[in-house]
Design a protein around this motif. Sequence first.
Motif, PDB file in Angstrom:
ATOM      1  N   VAL A 110       0.615  -1.318   0.148  1.00  0.00           N
ATOM      2  CA  VAL A 110      -0.132  -0.081   0.014  1.00  0.00           C
ATOM      3  C   VAL A 110       0.787   1.324  -0.075  1.00  0.00           C
ATOM      4  N   GLU A 111       1.997   1.164   0.780  1.00  0.00           N
ATOM      5  CA  GLU A 111       2.674   2.435   1.035  1.00  0.00           C
ATOM      6  C   GLU A 111       3.491   2.633  -0.531  1.00  0.00           C
ATOM      7  N   VAL A 112       3.735   1.926  -1.286  1.00  0.00           N
ATOM      8  CA  VAL A 112       4.477   1.837  -2.481  1.00  0.00           C
ATOM      9  C   VAL A 112       3.688   2.256  -3.611  1.00  0.00           C
ATOM     10  N   ILE A 113       2.587   1.843  -3.695  1.00  0.00           N
ATOM     11  CA  ILE A 113       1.539   2.069  -4.977  1.00  0.00           C
ATOM     12  C   ILE A 113       1.883   3.526  -5.559  1.00  0.00           C
ATOM     13  N   PRO A 119       5.639   8.863 -10.195  1.00  0.00           N
ATOM     14  CA  PRO A 119       6.937   9.452  -9.390  1.00  0.00           C
ATOM     15  C   PRO A 119       7.216  10.821  -9.846  1.00  0.00           C
ATOM     16  N   ALA A 120       8.231  11.546  -9.434  1.00  0.00           N
ATOM     17  CA  ALA A 120       8.765  12.716  -9.677  1.00  0.00           C
ATOM     18  C   ALA A 120       9.069  13.023 -11.266  1.00  0.00           C
ATOM     19  N   ASP A 121       9.772  11.579 -11.649  1.00  0.00           N
ATOM     20  CA  ASP A 121      10.297  11.499 -13.105  1.00  0.00           C
ATOM     21  C   ASP A 121       9.286  10.603 -13.889  1.00  0.00           C
ATOM     22  N   VAL A 316      18.429  -8.282  -7.584  1.00  0.00           N
ATOM     23  CA  VAL A 316      18.163  -8.964  -6.418  1.00  0.00           C
ATOM     24  C   VAL A 316      18.695  -7.656  -5.399  1.00  0.00           C
ATOM     25  N   ALA A 317      17.821  -7.550  -4.537  1.00  0.00           N
ATOM     26  CA  ALA A 317      17.914  -6.332  -3.436  1.00  0.00           C
ATOM     27  C   ALA A 317      18.032  -7.363  -2.114  1.00  0.00           C
ATOM     28  N   ASN A 318      19.362  -6.964  -1.614  1.00  0.00           N
ATOM     29  CA  ASN A 318      19.731  -7.693  -0.356  1.00  0.00           C
ATOM     30  C   ASN A 318      19.424  -6.570   0.923  1.00  0.00           C
ATOM     31  N   PHE A 358      13.015   0.842  -0.806  1.00  0.00           N
ATOM     32  CA  PHE A 358      12.325  -0.188  -1.535  1.00  0.00           C
ATOM     33  C   PHE A 358      12.086   0.283  -3.191  1.00  0.00           C
ATOM     34  N   VAL A 359      11.468   1.614  -3.129  1.00  0.00           N
ATOM     35  CA  VAL A 359      11.189   2.251  -4.299  1.00  0.00           C
ATOM     36  C   VAL A 359      12.044   2.596  -5.015  1.00  0.00           C
ATOM     37  N   PRO A 360      13.061   3.364  -4.746  1.00  0.00           N
ATOM     38  CA  PRO A 360      14.434   3.687  -5.660  1.00  0.00           C
ATOM     39  C   PRO A 360      15.237   2.270  -6.334  1.00  0.00           C
ATOM     40  N   ASP A 361      15.305   1.533  -5.574  1.00  0.00           N
ATOM     41  CA  ASP A 361      15.885   0.298  -5.906  1.00  0.00           C
ATOM     42  C   ASP A 361      14.980  -0.492  -6.931  1.00  0.00           C
ATOM     43  N   VAL A 362      13.879  -0.563  -6.908  1.00  0.00           N
ATOM     44  CA  VAL A 362      12.991  -0.998  -8.065  1.00  0.00           C
ATOM     45  C   VAL A 362      12.983  -0.121  -9.011  1.00  0.00           C
ATOM     46  N   ARG A 363      13.004   1.125  -9.096  1.00  0.00           N
ATOM     47  CA  ARG A 363      13.154   2.139 -10.050  1.00  0.00           C
ATOM     48  C   ARG A 363      14.372   1.756 -10.829  1.00  0.00           C
ATOM     49  N   ALA A 364      15.477   1.764 -10.239  1.00  0.00           N
ATOM     50  CA  ALA A 364      16.971   1.827 -10.564  1.00  0.00           C
ATOM     51  C   ALA A 364      17.295   0.458 -11.568  1.00  0.00           C
TER      52      ALA A 364
END
Length: 371
Positions: A110-113, A119-121, A316-318, A358-364
């Motif tokens: 819910v917090e990342v939808i 996004p800003a970009d 992979v996000a560790n 979490f969000v910036p890693d998914v975007r990247a």
Amino acid sequence: MAALEPFLVDVPADVLADLSERLRRTRFPNEIAGIGWRHGVPLDYLREIVTYWLDAYDWRTHEARLNRYQQFTTTIDGQRIHFLHVRSRHQAAIPLFLTHGWPGSLVEFVEVIDPLTDPADPADAFHLVVPSLPGYGFSGPTTQAGWHPRRIADAFGQIADRLGYERYGVQGGDWGAIVSYNMAELRPERVLGLHVNLMNVPPPEGEPAAPPTAWATREGAAGGGYEAIQGTRPQTIGYLLDDSPAGLAAWIIEKFHEWAEHPGDPLALTADQLLTNVMVYWVNRTGASSARLYWERRQAPETMVPRRRVSVPTGVANYPGELVRSLRPHAERYFNVTHWTELPSGGHFPAMEVPAIFVPDVRAFFRPLRC
């Protein structure tokens, strides 16, 4: 092709009244003085949760928040599957499946939808598909055996077809990671990228696995007790989970405490976040059916790792508080790893615990895969 049926969360008032009555009549067990969390959820803590649930928690507020987002159900192989479908307003958006695990639900995301869809970009925007696993939440209980991770992955691929998505990304942790592995293996030509926050594959024969995580060292064999029960006797534990809301809360919330980056009390997540997740199980009577996925894994262990190396670009996000992890060379035997990050904080539920990480890693990860 089965239709997509619009869906709104609207829990009947009598279900909520029954919940309140059951909570008021909770029979709490005794407890050994001073034992803390060593035997599981402490008595005083659960009493506080039940009191808050009765006196302060407002399900309708959280129901309304879920209903901000477009939702559907559809039927695949006789099983109802529920999902959020949140389209971005940005033309450059790409589709992305976000898949939860146990004891989570779509509430994890819910917090990342909003950050992912708007996004800003605009170049980082996603259209989101957030399914409820078969047997979980608003998908309702399973009614037949055989819903293992590969079958679920195939069903989610059919949802992509019904939505008209030719190319899409997949992301998940816990069971969501396993289902996402399978989605990438089954449809490598359709999945543009695979991003997971749980990588758990075996090492080559004769080579040591990754060193034990802090969780594994801390919990030892006791940490797998829930899996042994759900993997062998899901129906038996289900009588507790679907009959006692206090029992269900204890079973689920214990894992949020154990599996967060910093276990114990206080927890970074709020009581409302924890109880909304529990409510998704309670109002749908999916305590027993969610446990069955552990039994299904034991019947089909081959669905836990790819049968052949997955060519799809893999990220992979560790997170430091994760339960288990694999070494990168071991992961690369199974996946085309193009993105491997060591993140500064977060545990088993990063989209809830640390959404700003979490969000910036998914975007990247997905940024170079957009085309």
